[in-house]
Structure formats: structure tokens, C-alpha cells
Design a protein around this motif. Structure first.
Motif, short mmCIF file in Angstrom:
data_model
loop_
_atom_site.label_atom_id
_atom_site.label_comp_id
_atom_site.label_asym_id
_atom_site.label_seq_id
_atom_site.Cartn_x
_atom_site.Cartn_y
_atom_site.Cartn_z
N LEU A 69 0.78 -1.47 -0.05
CA LEU A 69 -0.07 0.02 -0.28
C LEU A 69 0.86 1.46 -0.05
O LEU A 69 0.39 2.41 -0.15
N THR A 70 1.99 1.20 0.10
CA THR A 70 3.07 2.36 0.12
C THR A 70 3.68 2.44 -0.74
O THR A 70 4.10 1.69 -1.55
N THR A 71 4.91 3.88 -1.20
CA THR A 71 5.06 3.63 -2.34
C THR A 71 6.87 3.28 -2.01
O THR A 71 7.73 3.22 -3.47
N ASN A 72 6.86 3.17 -1.01
CA ASN A 72 9.01 2.44 -0.94
C ASN A 72 8.83 1.00 -0.48
O ASN A 72 7.67 0.78 -0.33
N ILE A 125 -5.39 5.23 9.42
CA ILE A 125 -5.83 3.64 9.82
C ILE A 125 -7.20 4.16 9.07
O ILE A 125 -7.19 2.55 9.19
N GLN A 126 -8.02 4.51 8.97
CA GLN A 126 -9.21 4.24 8.11
C GLN A 126 -9.19 4.03 6.63
O GLN A 126 -9.77 2.97 6.72
N TYR A 127 -8.02 4.54 6.19
CA TYR A 127 -7.57 4.39 4.90
C TYR A 127 -7.33 3.20 4.98
O TYR A 127 -7.40 2.19 3.82
N LEU A 128 -5.88 2.79 6.06
CA LEU A 128 -5.49 1.51 5.52
C LEU A 128 -6.52 0.34 5.68
O LEU A 128 -5.71 -0.37 5.81
N ASP A 129 -7.22 0.33 6.68
CA ASP A 129 -8.77 -0.84 7.31
C ASP A 129 -9.38 -1.07 5.90
O ASP A 129 -10.32 -1.85 6.25
N ARG A 130 -9.29 0.04 5.04
CA ARG A 130 -10.67 0.14 3.42
C ARG A 130 -10.03 -1.84 2.95
O ARG A 130 -10.90 -1.91 2.27
N TYR A 131 -8.46 -1.53 3.34
CA TYR A 131 -8.01 -2.21 2.15
C TYR A 131 -7.24 -3.67 2.84
O TYR A 131 -6.42 -4.67 2.55
N LEU A 132 -7.91 -3.57 4.30
CA LEU A 132 -7.87 -5.03 5.24
C LEU A 132 -8.96 -5.52 4.73
O LEU A 132 -10.16 -5.59 5.03
N ILE A 133 -8.32 -6.85 4.12
CA ILE A 133 -9.75 -8.34 4.09
C ILE A 133 -9.41 -9.10 5.14
O ILE A 133 -10.40 -9.60 6.26
N SER A 134 -8.23 -10.07 4.83
CA SER A 134 -7.75 -11.39 6.05
C SER A 134 -7.01 -11.21 6.64
O SER A 134 -6.75 -12.12 6.82
N GLU A 135 -5.94 -10.20 6.23
CA GLU A 135 -4.35 -10.33 6.42
C GLU A 135 -4.59 -10.06 8.06
O GLU A 135 -5.05 -9.65 9.24
N GLN A 136 -3.21 -10.61 8.06
CA GLN A 136 -3.77 -10.32 9.98
C GLN A 136 -2.80 -9.32 10.58
O GLN A 136 -1.53 -9.12 10.61
N VAL A 137 -3.62 -8.35 10.81
CA VAL A 137 -2.72 -6.83 10.58
C VAL A 137 -3.50 -5.98 11.82
O VAL A 137 -5.08 -6.22 12.04
N GLU A 138 -2.95 -5.47 12.97
CA GLU A 138 -3.95 -4.47 13.29
C GLU A 138 -3.27 -3.07 13.73
O GLU A 138 -1.96 -3.05 13.39
N PHE A 139 -3.64 -2.23 14.10
CA PHE A 139 -3.67 -0.81 13.90
C PHE A 139 -3.58 -0.21 15.61
O PHE A 139 -4.73 -0.17 16.03
#
Length: 360
Positions: A69-72, A125-139
Motif C-alpha cells: 500500500l505504500t510507495t517504498n 488508520i481508516q484508509y488502511l483499514d479499507r484494504y484489510l480483508i483477511s490479513e492478520q494486521v492490527e492498527f
């Protein structure tokens, strides 16, 4: 009503005159912005940056998720390493300008910390959460529970060594390490030249901030307000989200491609537009420095070449080094060369401007 930072009392006692910056009260100056500027240039200045957003990203898929999701290049950050990056839309318009730090502990899976603009943490956080589907990631938004300071100047390292003793300071840009100013509570020290001077970001528990601020000032750091910071930042040619970067900014226009964009990392959101711009060899406009002999001008002031509008000012200050106004501006190609003469529209009156090389 603007909120007080964990360092409000300390900065108030030091003579701060406050301004509302993104919903927080931060020092505009401490009575003499020029003296603060000179102190940072010659010794060390200390800035309250507590309103900046502090986000922890953790979980088994955190590295891959941020990488996509990021450019780097996030996947290959070493423990204790960091990078600049953008979050962008599919068209590579900037959503947020980030500093990404991988945990200094060599644990698997690694954890990450995002340093974002003031008042931007919830939005990111809201933007990142939009792309969270089944990944194990917590903000986790840590903005309210941690204070943040920036120590900048040629004596910054010496002051930290005086306080921390034999601690190994991070040497490379955006490298970071854990430190304990009181011998017990964990804080983070990051190598970051945010003002164009040798600098360090210090992130600590809010309840420890007053003690750390006091120790740094007693060791010789001069409190530094927003006015002096802006002069140093603009002289260094460094963009700031909210002034020089917003949702209408095309990421390659910012002029920090080497610092923010990895062209070999594979697919990520916005990649196609960024690669197309690279292959064309140009973008329609670029952020450049502009000398303003008649002084600073309002944000958004239009730049002209004869009768053609060719750009807009995004930031400007009185530059102590130049002895006149200095700004950052997005200027269209064909008018970006150093020495190009332009004019700024000031309430219907045209005043002189000239493209200059930054940093000064």
C-alpha cells in the motif's frame, strides 16, 4: 477548543506564545524567533512535536500489507531501519506522507511504527483499514499516550550523549533505537533531519515528557517555536503535509522520489501512474524554491510568467539567511530552472519572484 500537549506547562514556563496547529496548542515562538533560529543553527533547538500522529502496525502480515500500500520498500527494511513513503490513491494522488520505522528488535513477525502529520492518524488508520480483508494486521493509535520532540542542530548528538551516557545513537538517516532516559521507561530515538540540520526525533511516554524536556534544555537545547522551524524547513526545501502536500498532489511532483519511491519493489497501489510519469521523464509541475524579495505571501498565491499562470506558492517565510522572503511552490515545467524570473499576484498587484536552488 485546541488541546494542550504533554509539554504545554514546560513550554509555557519557557515563554511560549501558542498557536493552534491542527487542533493542538504548539509554541509559535518563545519571544524571539530569530534568536531561536540562530540557536538551532549554531547549537541545538528543541521542538514540541507531540501532535504528530503515532501509529503502531503489527501482526503476521504487517510487513507485506504496508509494502503493498505504500510507495517504498517496506519488506526489506532492516530492524531499526526506516524510510519515507506515500500512501496514495490508484492515480497516485497523496493520501498521506509517512515515515515508516521497523521495530529495532529482530523479532518475527516485525512490528512497524508510522509517523504521520498532526491530526492525520485516524484518517490514515481508516484508509488502511479499507484494504484489510483477511490479513492478520492490527492498527493502534498511540498519539495521545506518547509525546514527541525534535532536537536539531550541530550539538544535538553531543547533548544526547551527555544525557544518555554510553548509549549508541542511531547514525544513519531514519535509523532508530530504544533508549531509557530514566533508566526504566522505554523511549525511542530516531535519526531524522526534519529541519535540514542534524536531528533526532524523541518519542516517549507522555508522563515522562516534562522530565526529558527539562534535561535536554538544561544540557543546552534552546526551545524552538513553529516560526523558526518553518524558516529552517523551507530553507532546507523540505515539504510539509498540510501545506505543500495535500490530496490533490501527485506523488512524483513533490520532488522526493529518491527518498519515497522504490521502482523495483513490485505492485502497489498507485504504481502504474508513478511508473508512467517516470517513463515520460517529466511531470507537469514540481515543487521548487522561490525567492520573494517583497517578503512572504499567502498560501495559494499564484505565480505568473508574463500573463500565464505557471504555479502557486504553498509555503513562505522570511528567510534569515536570504534576508527576504522565501517560499516553496509548485511550478509548471518550462519555468522551473534556477534563475527563472516570475511574478506573484498580490491582491491584483504583481511582485517579483525568482526560482532558487534549495537547500540554501
Amino acid at each position: 477548543m485546541a488541546e494542550r500537549t504533554p509539554l504545554y506547562e514546560q513550554t509555557s514556563r519557557a515563554g511560549a506564545v501558542f498557536v493552534d496547529e491542527a487542533g493542538a496548542l504548539v509554541p509559535a515562538h518563545f519571544g524571539d524567533a530569530l534568536a531561536e533560529y540562530n540557536a538551532a543553527q549554531s547549537a541545538a533547538g528543541l521542538v514540541d512535536q507531540s501532535p504528530r500522529g503515532k501509529i503502531e502496525v503489527r501482526g503476521a502480515d504487517a510487513a507485506r500489507f504496508l509494502h503493498n500500500l505504500t510507495t517504498n520498500d517496506v519488506l526489506h527494511l532492516p530492524p531499526g531501519g526506516g524510510c519515507e513513503a506515500f500512501l496514495t490513491t490508484a492515480k497516485a494522488k497523496v493520501v498521506a506522507y509517512l515515515l515508516i520505522y521497523r521495530s529495532a528488535s529482530p523479532v518475527d513477525p516485525p512490528g512497524f511504527f508510522l509517523d504521520v502529520a498532526a491530526a492525520a492518524a485516524d484518517r490514515v488508520i481508516q484508509y488502511l483499514d479499507r484494504y484489510l480483508i483477511s490479513e492478520q494486521v492490527e492498527f493502534i493509535n498511540h498519539t495521545a499516550v506518547f509525546a514527541q520532540m525534535h532536537l536539531a542542530g550541530p550539538r544535538a548528538a553531543a547533548i544526547l550523549e551527555q544525557i544518555l551516557g554510553n548509549a549508541n545513537l542511531p547514525a544513519g538517516l531514519l535509523q532508530h533505537t530504544e533508549v531509557r532516559f530514566d533508566g526504566k521507561n522505554k523511549s525511542w530515538l530516531r535519526r531524522h533531519d526534519a529541519l535540514g540540520l542534524p536531528g533526532y526525533d524523541l518519542v516517549c511516554p507522555a508522563e515522562q515528557a516534562a522530565n526529558i524536556w527539562q534535561r535536554l534544555t538544561q544540557a543546552g537545547a534552546q526551545p524552538l517555536g513553529l516560526e523558526a522551524c518553518e524558516a529552517l524547513r523551507i530553507e532546507a526545501g523540505l515539504p510539509r503535509e498540510g501545506a505543500d502536500i495535500d490530496e490533490n498532489t501527485f506523488a512524483p511532483e513533490v520532488g522526493r522520489n529518491a527518498e519515497t519511491i522504490c521502482y523495483t519493489k513490485g505492485c502497489y497501489l498507485g504504481q502504474e501512474s508513478i511508473v508512467m510519469a517516470r517513463d515520460r521523464g517529466q511531470v507537469n509541475r514540481t515543487l521548487v524554491g522561490v525567492r520573494l524579495p517583497d517578503g512572504p505571501v499567502p498560501h495559494g498565491s499564484r505565480l505568473f510568467a508574463e500573463d500565464k499562470e505557471v504555479g502557486r506558492i504553498t509555503s513562505s517565510v522570511h528567510s534569515p539567511r536570504l534576508g527576504m522572503g522565501l517560499g516553496l511552490a509548485y511550478v509548471r515545467r518550462g519555468h522551473q530552472e534556477v534563475g527563472t524570473k516570475l511574478e506573484v499576484d498580490m491582491a491584483g498587484k504583481r511582485v517579483a519572484a525568482e526560482v532558487v536552488k534549495l537547500p540554501l
